[in-house]
Design a protein around this motif. Structure first.
Motif, PDB file in Angstrom:
ATOM      1  N   VAL A 273      31.529  36.653  43.532  1.00  0.00           N
ATOM      2  CA  VAL A 273      31.094  37.377  42.336  1.00  0.00           C
ATOM      3  C   VAL A 273      29.573  37.322  42.204  1.00  0.00           C
ATOM      4  O   VAL A 273      28.895  38.350  42.116  1.00  0.00           O
ATOM      5  CB  VAL A 273      31.763  36.799  41.074  1.00  0.00           C
TER       6      VAL A 273
ATOM      7  N   ASP B 289      33.824  44.017  44.985  1.00  0.00           N
ATOM      8  CA  ASP B 289      34.540  45.046  45.741  1.00  0.00           C
ATOM      9  C   ASP B 289      33.563  46.156  46.133  1.00  0.00           C
ATOM     10  O   ASP B 289      33.014  46.851  45.276  1.00  0.00           O
ATOM     11  CB  ASP B 289      35.666  45.597  44.867  1.00  0.00           C
TER      12      ASP B 289
ATOM     13  N   LEU C 255      34.662  44.015  34.484  1.00  0.00           N
ATOM     14  CA  LEU C 255      36.118  43.871  34.614  1.00  0.00           C
ATOM     15  C   LEU C 255      36.795  43.818  33.253  1.00  0.00           C
ATOM     16  O   LEU C 255      37.980  44.094  33.128  1.00  0.00           O
ATOM     17  CB  LEU C 255      36.458  42.594  35.393  1.00  0.00           C
TER      18      LEU C 255
ATOM     19  N   ASP D 254      34.858  45.844  39.585  1.00  0.00           N
ATOM     20  CA  ASP D 254      34.894  44.527  40.207  1.00  0.00           C
ATOM     21  C   ASP D 254      33.707  44.473  41.160  1.00  0.00           C
ATOM     22  O   ASP D 254      33.703  45.111  42.216  1.00  0.00           O
ATOM     23  CB  ASP D 254      36.204  44.343  40.969  1.00  0.00           C
TER      24      ASP D 254
END
Length: 246
Positions: free
Chosen positions: A97, A50, A21, A47
């Motif tokens: 994450v 995602d 990112l 990301d």
């Protein structure tokens, strides 16, 4: 650790897609490596929580380098907060994450590797995925999850030509753990509980990652390697035989 890993892999002759990112930092690293090793590094903003971004990153890697042989799931975030003060949103953000991002990497890249005859996946967990730690409810949960996910993936993918292993860093001198850039010699006195009596360097984690991803580890699958100076094995009873200075 990610930057150290990329530098080592490229120096060993690998072609590497850097995904992060942090766009400015990622582009700078790709440019640095591109100057020394032309055509071996490319950057894409990514990301990892995602799913669509994972598909875009895979397409980018194929476009630039033809296929993916190795995946290193390194990205992660850290949260110091007591269990009772950790909100549901805090907990889910860390898991999104650290754990979901790792799952999505496996879920996206493994089918491509299988179709191409095999590959290697290294998941970066933590020694906090091997023990308990106060103030790390969300982080430790995510790292224990990575450890378990690695075992499942190793079982399900091993007979399909993939090896999946995990690396468990201890106190490593990184921006995440040392955001103020305190000199390593000032950090070391805080690691007297570690048999090695010092903090670790990102390059030491990178070396373990490279080994697991290499053909030299061809019969290693589902393993966990702690790169922690011995911290996870236990702490000294200070003043008793076998402790430093006794």
């Amino acid at each position: 650790m990610g930057a150290a890993t990329v530098r080592l892999f490229v120096a060993e002759g690998c072609k590497v897609v850097i995904s992060d990112l942090l766009e400015a930092e990622g582009k700078a690293l790709a440019a640095e490596l591109g100057a020394a090793y032309p055509g071996q590094a490319a950057f894409i903003r990514h990301d990892i929580a995602d799913e669509a971004a994972w598909q875009a990153t895979l397409a980018f890697a194929i476009e630039h380098f033809g296929k993916v042989d190795v995946l290193v799931n390194n990205a992660g975030i850290l949260l110091f907060r007591s269990l009772l003060e950790t909100s549901k949103a805090d907990f889910e953000r860390v898991l999104a994450v650290n754990l979901t991002g790792t799952f999505l990497g496996l879920h996206t890249i493994a089918p491509h590797m299988i179709a191409n005859g095999g590959g290697n996946i290294v998941n970066i967990s933590s020694i906090d995925g091997m023990k308990g730690a106060n103030s790390l409810a969300a982080y430790a949960s995510s790292k224990w999850g990575i450890r378990g996910l690695t075992k499942v993936a190793a079982m399900e993918l091993g007979h399909r030509g993939l090896r999946v292993n995990s690396v468990h860093p201890g106190g490593i001198d990184t921006v995440m753990t040392n955001p103020h850039g305190v000199a390593r010699e000032q950090l070391d006195p805080h690691y007297t509980m570690v048999p090695m009596q010092r903090t670790g360097a990102p390059e030491e984690v990178a070396a373990a990652t490279l080994f697991l991803a290499s053909d030299e580890a061809s019969y290693i699958n589902g393993a966990e390697i702690a790169v922690d100076g011995g911290l996870v094995i236990g702490q000294y009873y200070q003043g008793f035989p076998g402790a430093p200075g006794v």
